[in-house]
Design a protein around this motif. Sequence first.
Motif, PDB file in Angstrom:
ATOM      1  N   GLY A 103       0.791  -1.232   0.000  1.00  0.00           N
ATOM      2  CA  GLY A 103       0.000   0.000   0.000  1.00  0.00           C
ATOM      3  C   GLY A 103       0.816   1.271   0.000  1.00  0.00           C
ATOM      4  O   GLY A 103       0.314   2.329   0.393  1.00  0.00           O
ATOM      5  N   VAL A 104       2.067   1.200  -0.440  1.00  0.00           N
ATOM      6  CA  VAL A 104       2.936   2.386  -0.390  1.00  0.00           C
ATOM      7  C   VAL A 104       2.513   3.462  -1.390  1.00  0.00           C
ATOM      8  O   VAL A 104       2.682   4.658  -1.118  1.00  0.00           O
ATOM      9  N   VAL A 105       1.934   3.074  -2.529  1.00  0.00           N
ATOM     10  CA  VAL A 105       1.549   4.061  -3.535  1.00  0.00           C
ATOM     11  C   VAL A 105       0.374   4.873  -3.005  1.00  0.00           C
ATOM     12  O   VAL A 105      -0.641   4.325  -2.603  1.00  0.00           O
ATOM     13  N   ASP A 106       0.545   6.180  -2.956  1.00  0.00           N
ATOM     14  CA  ASP A 106      -0.409   7.163  -2.433  1.00  0.00           C
ATOM     15  C   ASP A 106      -0.586   7.082  -0.922  1.00  0.00           C
ATOM     16  O   ASP A 106      -1.531   7.641  -0.377  1.00  0.00           O
ATOM     17  N   ARG A 107       0.315   6.431  -0.223  1.00  0.00           N
ATOM     18  CA  ARG A 107       0.302   6.387   1.236  1.00  0.00           C
ATOM     19  C   ARG A 107       1.090   7.590   1.756  1.00  0.00           C
ATOM     20  O   ARG A 107       2.051   8.029   1.117  1.00  0.00           O
ATOM     21  N   PRO A 108       0.703   8.148   2.896  1.00  0.00           N
ATOM     22  CA  PRO A 108       1.508   9.248   3.462  1.00  0.00           C
ATOM     23  C   PRO A 108       2.935   8.775   3.742  1.00  0.00           C
ATOM     24  O   PRO A 108       3.161   7.621   4.098  1.00  0.00           O
ATOM     25  N   LYS A 109       3.873   9.682   3.574  1.00  0.00           N
ATOM     26  CA  LYS A 109       5.270   9.340   3.842  1.00  0.00           C
ATOM     27  C   LYS A 109       5.451   9.031   5.318  1.00  0.00           C
ATOM     28  O   LYS A 109       4.741   9.556   6.163  1.00  0.00           O
ATOM     29  N   SER A 118      14.685   7.411   9.067  1.00  0.00           N
ATOM     30  CA  SER A 118      15.849   8.280   9.233  1.00  0.00           C
ATOM     31  C   SER A 118      15.387   9.742   9.258  1.00  0.00           C
ATOM     32  O   SER A 118      14.301  10.086   8.800  1.00  0.00           O
ATOM     33  N   ASP A 119      16.247  10.596   9.792  1.00  0.00           N
ATOM     34  CA  ASP A 119      15.937  12.030   9.846  1.00  0.00           C
ATOM     35  C   ASP A 119      15.782  12.609   8.443  1.00  0.00           C
ATOM     36  O   ASP A 119      14.960  13.485   8.217  1.00  0.00           O
ATOM     37  N   GLY A 120      16.578  12.111   7.498  1.00  0.00           N
ATOM     38  CA  GLY A 120      16.492  12.597   6.125  1.00  0.00           C
ATOM     39  C   GLY A 120      15.137  12.334   5.506  1.00  0.00           C
ATOM     40  O   GLY A 120      14.573  13.175   4.820  1.00  0.00           O
ATOM     41  N   GLY A 126       4.299  14.988   2.637  1.00  0.00           N
ATOM     42  CA  GLY A 126       3.380  14.637   1.564  1.00  0.00           C
ATOM     43  C   GLY A 126       3.117  13.151   1.495  1.00  0.00           C
ATOM     44  O   GLY A 126       3.275  12.422   2.472  1.00  0.00           O
ATOM     45  N   GLU A 127       2.727  12.706   0.308  1.00  0.00           N
ATOM     46  CA  GLU A 127       2.400  11.304   0.103  1.00  0.00           C
ATOM     47  C   GLU A 127       3.360  10.692  -0.905  1.00  0.00           C
ATOM     48  O   GLU A 127       4.020  11.392  -1.670  1.00  0.00           O
ATOM     49  N   TRP A 128       3.393   9.357  -0.932  1.00  0.00           N
ATOM     50  CA  TRP A 128       4.198   8.636  -1.900  1.00  0.00           C
ATOM     51  C   TRP A 128       3.410   8.480  -3.190  1.00  0.00           C
ATOM     52  O   TRP A 128       2.938   7.409  -3.526  1.00  0.00           O
ATOM     53  N   THR A 129       3.272   9.584  -3.904  1.00  0.00           N
ATOM     54  CA  THR A 129       2.630   9.539  -5.212  1.00  0.00           C
ATOM     55  C   THR A 129       3.580   8.830  -6.176  1.00  0.00           C
ATOM     56  O   THR A 129       4.777   8.703  -5.884  1.00  0.00           O
ATOM     57  N   PRO A 130       3.095   8.349  -7.315  1.00  0.00           N
ATOM     58  CA  PRO A 130       4.022   7.727  -8.267  1.00  0.00           C
ATOM     59  C   PRO A 130       5.184   8.643  -8.658  1.00  0.00           C
ATOM     60  O   PRO A 130       6.316   8.174  -8.807  1.00  0.00           O
ATOM     61  N   GLU A 131       4.937   9.937  -8.771  1.00  0.00           N
ATOM     62  CA  GLU A 131       6.012  10.872  -9.123  1.00  0.00           C
ATOM     63  C   GLU A 131       7.044  10.966  -7.999  1.00  0.00           C
ATOM     64  O   GLU A 131       8.247  11.000  -8.240  1.00  0.00           O
ATOM     65  N   ASN A 132       6.573  11.042  -6.729  1.00  0.00           N
ATOM     66  CA  ASN A 132       7.496  11.103  -5.596  1.00  0.00           C
ATOM     67  C   ASN A 132       8.285   9.807  -5.462  1.00  0.00           C
ATOM     68  O   ASN A 132       9.485   9.826  -5.180  1.00  0.00           O
ATOM     69  N   LEU A 133       7.616   8.679  -5.634  1.00  0.00           N
ATOM     70  CA  LEU A 133       8.319   7.399  -5.582  1.00  0.00           C
ATOM     71  C   LEU A 133       9.375   7.319  -6.680  1.00  0.00           C
ATOM     72  O   LEU A 133      10.489   6.831  -6.451  1.00  0.00           O
ATOM     73  N   SER A 134       9.037   7.812  -7.862  1.00  0.00           N
ATOM     74  CA  SER A 134       9.994   7.792  -8.964  1.00  0.00           C
ATOM     75  C   SER A 134      11.211   8.646  -8.640  1.00  0.00           C
ATOM     76  O   SER A 134      12.352   8.231  -8.873  1.00  0.00           O
ATOM     77  N   ALA A 135      10.990   9.827  -8.106  1.00  0.00           N
ATOM     78  CA  ALA A 135      12.116  10.705  -7.754  1.00  0.00           C
ATOM     79  C   ALA A 135      12.978  10.072  -6.672  1.00  0.00           C
ATOM     80  O   ALA A 135      14.213  10.165  -6.710  1.00  0.00           O
TER      81      ALA A 135
END
Length: 171
Positions: A103-109, A118-120, A126-135
């Motif tokens: 369920g990681v896609v579109d799940r809150p970070k 980690s602190d980083g 935000g959320e793990w949108t497909p674009e954020n996951l890709s980046a």
Amino acid sequence: MFDTMTMTKVVGGFCGALLVFLLGSWAGGILYGTYGSHGDDHAQAYSIDTGESDAVVEEVVEVPFAEVYAAADAGAGERLWRQCQACHKLEPGANGVGPYLHGVVDRPKHAADGYSYSDGLMATTGEWTPENLSAFLENPKEYAPGTKMAYRGMGKAEDRANLIAYLATFQ
């Protein structure tokens, strides 16, 4: 026929020839060698125009990730998942070295229960949108400096889209 004097002359002749060749190589190296640093201050004596400067430069058209993701193949992503499963699991709540990815896609970070982020990665929002996951998958250390994820990154956008499409099947 061969006595010690003849053998001595033959060996001496080979040694003398070797010495001449070594000295010649040394002298040639001194005369024609390129010693020292010839960095940016090296000036070119002349240039020959080959017409390459007039060549047409092809522009690389960057396709938006949304278009690449729309054509993604989850079956191909399943093969790419094998490199991720050493640290991540697809079962809900089953954290490994990394957080579970069910369920990681579109799940809150940083929302995987029981995982210490980690602190980083905590600094991202935000959320793990497909674009954020890709980046993130392209270069984790650049996306979230200080992340614990030791993965170097996935360069091809098609591979990232296929992997994210496969992860999206686990909702």
